[in-house]
Design a protein around this motif. Structure first.
Motif, PDB file in Angstrom:
ATOM      1  N   MET A   1       9.592  83.089 -25.309  1.00 49.26           N
ATOM      2  CA  MET A   1      10.192  81.764 -25.168  1.00 49.26           C
ATOM      3  C   MET A   1      11.546  81.748 -25.881  1.00 49.26           C
ATOM      4  SD  MET A   1       8.711  78.045 -26.347  1.00 49.26           S
ATOM      5  CE  MET A   1       7.241  78.266 -25.337  1.00 49.26           C
ATOM      6  N   THR A   2      12.566  81.204 -25.203  1.00 48.09           N
ATOM      7  CA  THR A   2      13.891  81.114 -25.798  1.00 48.09           C
ATOM      8  C   THR A   2      13.864  80.195 -27.006  1.00 48.09           C
ATOM      9  OG1 THR A   2      14.922  81.456 -23.648  1.00 48.09           O
ATOM     10  CG2 THR A   2      16.293  80.521 -25.376  1.00 48.09           C
ATOM     11  N   ASN A   3      14.507  80.656 -28.078  1.00 44.57           N
ATOM     12  CA  ASN A   3      14.557  79.900 -29.327  1.00 44.57           C
ATOM     13  C   ASN A   3      15.961  79.382 -29.549  1.00 44.57           C
ATOM     14  OD1 ASN A   3      14.986  79.702 -32.430  1.00 44.57           O
ATOM     15  ND2 ASN A   3      12.764  79.835 -32.216  1.00 44.57           N
ATOM     16  N   LEU A   4      16.090  78.229 -30.208  1.00 41.74           N
ATOM     17  CA  LEU A   4      17.407  77.693 -30.540  1.00 41.74           C
ATOM     18  C   LEU A   4      18.250  78.674 -31.329  1.00 41.74           C
ATOM     19  CD1 LEU A   4      16.800  73.967 -31.633  1.00 41.74           C
ATOM     20  CD2 LEU A   4      18.367  74.738 -29.848  1.00 41.74           C
ATOM     21  N   PHE A   5      17.594  79.596 -32.036  1.00 42.12           N
ATOM     22  CA  PHE A   5      18.323  80.500 -32.920  1.00 42.12           C
ATOM     23  C   PHE A   5      18.455  81.907 -32.357  1.00 42.12           C
ATOM     24  CE2 PHE A   5      16.929  76.932 -35.375  1.00 42.12           C
ATOM     25  CZ  PHE A   5      18.095  76.582 -36.034  1.00 42.12           C
ATOM     26  N   ASP A   6      18.150  82.059 -31.075  1.00 41.73           N
ATOM     27  CA  ASP A   6      18.433  83.318 -30.407  1.00 41.73           C
ATOM     28  C   ASP A   6      19.919  83.380 -30.075  1.00 41.73           C
ATOM     29  OD1 ASP A   6      15.782  84.029 -30.459  1.00 41.73           O
ATOM     30  OD2 ASP A   6      15.368  83.351 -28.410  1.00 41.73           O
ATOM     31  N   PRO A   7      20.547  84.533 -30.211  1.00 40.89           N
ATOM     32  CA  PRO A   7      21.949  84.652 -29.787  1.00 40.89           C
ATOM     33  C   PRO A   7      22.062  84.554 -28.274  1.00 40.89           C
ATOM     34  CG  PRO A   7      21.070  86.788 -30.397  1.00 40.89           C
ATOM     35  CD  PRO A   7      20.018  85.795 -30.753  1.00 40.89           C
ATOM     36  N   VAL A   8      23.253  84.259 -27.792  1.00 40.00           N
ATOM     37  CA  VAL A   8      23.488  84.164 -26.361  1.00 40.00           C
ATOM     38  C   VAL A   8      24.962  84.467 -26.099  1.00 40.00           C
ATOM     39  CG1 VAL A   8      24.013  81.675 -26.414  1.00 40.00           C
ATOM     40  CG2 VAL A   8      23.116  82.717 -24.304  1.00 40.00           C
ATOM     41  N   VAL A   9      25.250  84.983 -24.923  1.00 39.13           N
ATOM     42  CA  VAL A   9      26.622  85.288 -24.520  1.00 39.13           C
ATOM     43  C   VAL A   9      26.992  84.410 -23.336  1.00 39.13           C
ATOM     44  CG1 VAL A   9      28.203  87.060 -23.670  1.00 39.13           C
ATOM     45  CG2 VAL A   9      26.432  87.662 -25.336  1.00 39.13           C
ATOM     46  N   PHE A  10      28.069  83.670 -23.483  1.00 41.61           N
ATOM     47  CA  PHE A  10      28.628  82.889 -22.392  1.00 41.61           C
ATOM     48  C   PHE A  10      29.955  83.540 -22.004  1.00 41.61           C
ATOM     49  CE2 PHE A  10      26.493  78.783 -24.138  1.00 41.61           C
ATOM     50  CZ  PHE A  10      25.289  79.145 -23.536  1.00 41.61           C
ATOM     51  N   GLY A  11      29.959  84.251 -20.899  1.00 40.81           N
ATOM     52  CA  GLY A  11      31.173  84.936 -20.474  1.00 40.81           C
ATOM     53  C   GLY A  11      31.640  85.916 -21.516  1.00 40.81           C
ATOM     54  N   ASP A  12      32.819  85.693 -22.068  1.00 45.19           N
ATOM     55  CA  ASP A  12      33.380  86.574 -23.098  1.00 45.19           C
ATOM     56  C   ASP A  12      33.158  86.031 -24.513  1.00 45.19           C
ATOM     57  OD1 ASP A  12      34.385  88.259 -21.121  1.00 45.19           O
ATOM     58  OD2 ASP A  12      36.246  87.102 -20.951  1.00 45.19           O
ATOM     59  N   ILE A  13      32.351  84.976 -24.639  1.00 39.08           N
ATOM     60  CA  ILE A  13      32.133  84.341 -25.941  1.00 39.08           C
ATOM     61  C   ILE A  13      30.702  84.590 -26.392  1.00 39.08           C
ATOM     62  CG2 ILE A  13      32.297  82.203 -27.264  1.00 39.08           C
ATOM     63  CD1 ILE A  13      34.067  81.087 -25.001  1.00 39.08           C
ATOM     64  N   LEU A 250      31.885  75.438  -9.320  1.00 40.14           N
ATOM     65  CA  LEU A 250      32.230  76.037 -10.609  1.00 40.14           C
ATOM     66  C   LEU A 250      31.521  77.371 -10.788  1.00 40.14           C
ATOM     67  CD1 LEU A 250      32.123  72.778 -12.752  1.00 40.14           C
ATOM     68  CD2 LEU A 250      34.172  74.098 -12.159  1.00 40.14           C
ATOM     69  N   GLY A 251      30.317  77.492 -10.250  1.00 39.82           N
ATOM     70  CA  GLY A 251      29.636  78.777 -10.283  1.00 39.82           C
ATOM     71  C   GLY A 251      30.396  79.838  -9.505  1.00 39.82           C
ATOM     72  N   GLU A 252      30.961  79.455  -8.387  1.00 37.88           N
ATOM     73  CA  GLU A 252      31.750  80.394  -7.581  1.00 37.88           C
ATOM     74  C   GLU A 252      33.007  80.848  -8.317  1.00 37.88           C
ATOM     75  OE1 GLU A 252      32.369  78.082  -4.097  1.00 37.88           O
ATOM     76  OE2 GLU A 252      30.367  78.487  -3.268  1.00 37.88           O
ATOM     77  N   LEU A 253      33.538  79.974  -9.182  1.00 42.64           N
ATOM     78  CA  LEU A 253      34.720  80.345  -9.971  1.00 42.64           C
ATOM     79  C   LEU A 253      34.365  81.265 -11.134  1.00 42.64           C
ATOM     80  CD1 LEU A 253      36.731  76.984 -10.110  1.00 42.64           C
ATOM     81  CD2 LEU A 253      37.169  78.987  -8.674  1.00 42.64           C
ATOM     82  N   GLY A 254      33.083  81.360 -11.473  1.00 35.14           N
ATOM     83  CA  GLY A 254      32.633  82.313 -12.493  1.00 35.14           C
ATOM     84  C   GLY A 254      32.919  81.905 -13.922  1.00 35.14           C
ATOM     85  N   ILE A 255      32.989  80.591 -14.184  1.00 34.23           N
ATOM     86  CA  ILE A 255      33.284  80.163 -15.557  1.00 34.23           C
ATOM     87  C   ILE A 255      32.153  80.540 -16.506  1.00 34.23           C
ATOM     88  CG2 ILE A 255      34.778  78.298 -14.792  1.00 34.23           C
ATOM     89  CD1 ILE A 255      32.467  76.345 -15.480  1.00 34.23           C
ATOM     90  N   ALA A 256      32.468  80.571 -17.799  1.00 37.52           N
ATOM     91  CA  ALA A 256      31.509  81.027 -18.806  1.00 37.52           C
ATOM     92  C   ALA A 256      30.325  80.091 -18.951  1.00 37.52           C
ATOM     93  CB  ALA A 256      32.214  81.194 -20.158  1.00 37.52           C
ATOM     94  N   ALA A 257      30.590  78.789 -18.948  1.00 36.14           N
ATOM     95  CA  ALA A 257      29.516  77.829 -19.195  1.00 36.14           C
ATOM     96  C   ALA A 257      29.885  76.464 -18.639  1.00 36.14           C
ATOM     97  CB  ALA A 257      29.210  77.722 -20.690  1.00 36.14           C
ATOM     98  N   LEU A 258      28.831  75.692 -18.392  1.00 39.97           N
ATOM     99  CA  LEU A 258      28.974  74.322 -17.908  1.00 39.97           C
ATOM    100  C   LEU A 258      28.158  73.424 -18.825  1.00 39.97           C
ATOM    101  CD1 LEU A 258      29.757  72.211 -15.743  1.00 39.97           C
ATOM    102  CD2 LEU A 258      27.783  72.976 -14.411  1.00 39.97           C
ATOM    103  N   GLU A 259      28.837  72.461 -19.463  1.00 36.01           N
ATOM    104  CA  GLU A 259      28.143  71.491 -20.306  1.00 36.01           C
ATOM    105  C   GLU A 259      27.904  70.224 -19.492  1.00 36.01           C
ATOM    106  OE1 GLU A 259      28.468  69.189 -24.623  1.00 36.01           O
ATOM    107  OE2 GLU A 259      30.297  69.753 -23.546  1.00 36.01           O
TER     108      GLU A 259
END
Length: 362
Positions: A1-13, A250-259
């Motif tokens: 299960m994903t945890n709030l404190f697991d690392p994650v990569v959004f694009g190049d960040i 926006l998914g087609e544009l390949g952005i890092a994340a969508l809030e």
């Protein structure tokens, strides 16, 4: 299960955890929009977030109608932001600049300019100004030349954000501001290529996102949308269709994340009883999805467990809890913010909230 404190990569960040500090307008940068030492301390205190999204930051004088909010269109503003981003990085955090054009929610007494929007409309309620609240004024409908100029402003602000040391940029496309005014058929009454069909109303959002990508790259570009009902006089007749189409584009544009700001019926801002759109966007969007609105620790964990969200952004809890990430990790009680100091000048209600450890020591 994903945890709030697991690392994650959004694009190049790369984020150390999945806790995001949502953009929060605080008005501490003075009339020239230049961040101060107090702004630096405020963001440094909150660098425990996996990612900080800065307060709304103007791309131009025309677009920044909030008193004492920061900008990114002058060299002096860039220099003012540099110590802020350096302090966040030294504290181990990441920060992106939210790029803001307020459209018809600007008042001429702040900018000296008539507000602009997708169409010649007037927002309800009143604007914050240096002289108190004043009724909004009718906006001038943006021309094709204006659009080209504004896209240039987005590109310049992105370039300036990178010069200032930000890890990326977020396009503010939410909450009834300029991008949202183009998206929704309640405020977009145009009959040209930017109005009418959903495809046409998405055009301004697409071009603005592409302007950011042209300078920062898709891997350092984030977009914020508010797929909800009426917000600051901005509404749409088919919001689900509109925002699913926006997410797919926006998914087609390949952005890092969508809030996505998806408030419930008890939300502190622009409450809505509409069904969330994020589950419908998820199949079309392979970048990170950040969900926002009135979350606490248990509800954030529950949303991550559902598999739609990759991170959760917290707004008002970050005002009074600079150590919010630590409090969530250890299930500590959260302090309540003082709403009377949300937009005042100086450190009171800004940098003087204690951490949990400081409270115990006291």
């Amino acid at each position: 299960m994903t945890n709030l404190f697991d690392p994650v990569v959004f694009g190049d960040i790369q984020l150390a955890n999945r806790i995001v500090m949502a953009p929060l307008t605080r008005g501490r940068s003075g009339p020239k929009g230049i961040p101060t030492e107090t702004v630096k301390e405020y963001y440094r205190q909150r660098a425990g977030a996996g990612l900080i999204i800065s307060e709304g930051t103007g791309i131009s004088c025309e677009g920044l109608g909030w008193p004492n909010a920061p900008g990114l269109w002058t060299d002096e503003q860039v220099e003012g932001w540099k110590p802020v981003t350096e302090a966040v990085h030294e504290a181990g955090g990441k920060i992106v600049a939210q790029l803001w054009h307020m459209g018809r929610l600007v008042h001429s007494s702040v900018t000296g300019l008539q507000p602009v929007s997708a169409s010649a409309t007037t927002a309800p309620h009143k604007a914050h100004t240096y002289d108190g609240k004043k009724p909004y004024e009718e906006a001038r409908a943006i021309t094709s030349d204006d659009i080209a100029r504004i896209m240039g402003d987005y590109a310049t602000a992105t370039r300036n954000a990178l010069r200032a040391g930000f890890d990326g940029v977020q396009l503010h496309g939410a909450n009834g501001y300029l991008v949202d005014q183009f998206l929704r058929d309640g405020t977009n009454l145009r009959d040209d290529d930017y109005g009418g069909s959903i495809e046409n109303r998405l055009r301004f959002l697409r071009e603005a996102t592409e302007a950011l990508i042209s300078e920062a790259g898709a891997g350092r570009t984030v977009v914020r949308l508010s797929p909800l009902g009426l917000v600051q006089g901005c509404d749409d007749s088919e919001p689900h269709q509109l925002f699913v189409a926006a997410g797919k584009m926006l998914g087609e544009l390949g952005i890092a994340a969508l809030e996505l700001r998806e408030p419930g019926p008890q939300s502190t801002f622009a409450a809505s009883d509409a069904d969330p759109v994020s589950p419908e966007i998820r199949p079309f969007f392979t970048g990170g999805i950040i969900l926002n609105s009135d979350y606490d620790g248990p509800s954030a964990r529950a949303r991550l467990a559902e598999g739609v969200a990759d991170a959760i952004s917290f707004g008002r809890p970050y005002i009074a809890n600079p150590d919010l990430a630590d409090r969530l990790r250890h299930d500590l009680p959260l302090a309540a913010p003082d709403s009377t100091t949300f937009y005042t000048a100086g450190p009171e209600g800004y940098t003087d909230y204690p951490t949990a450890k400081e409270q115990v020591a006291a």
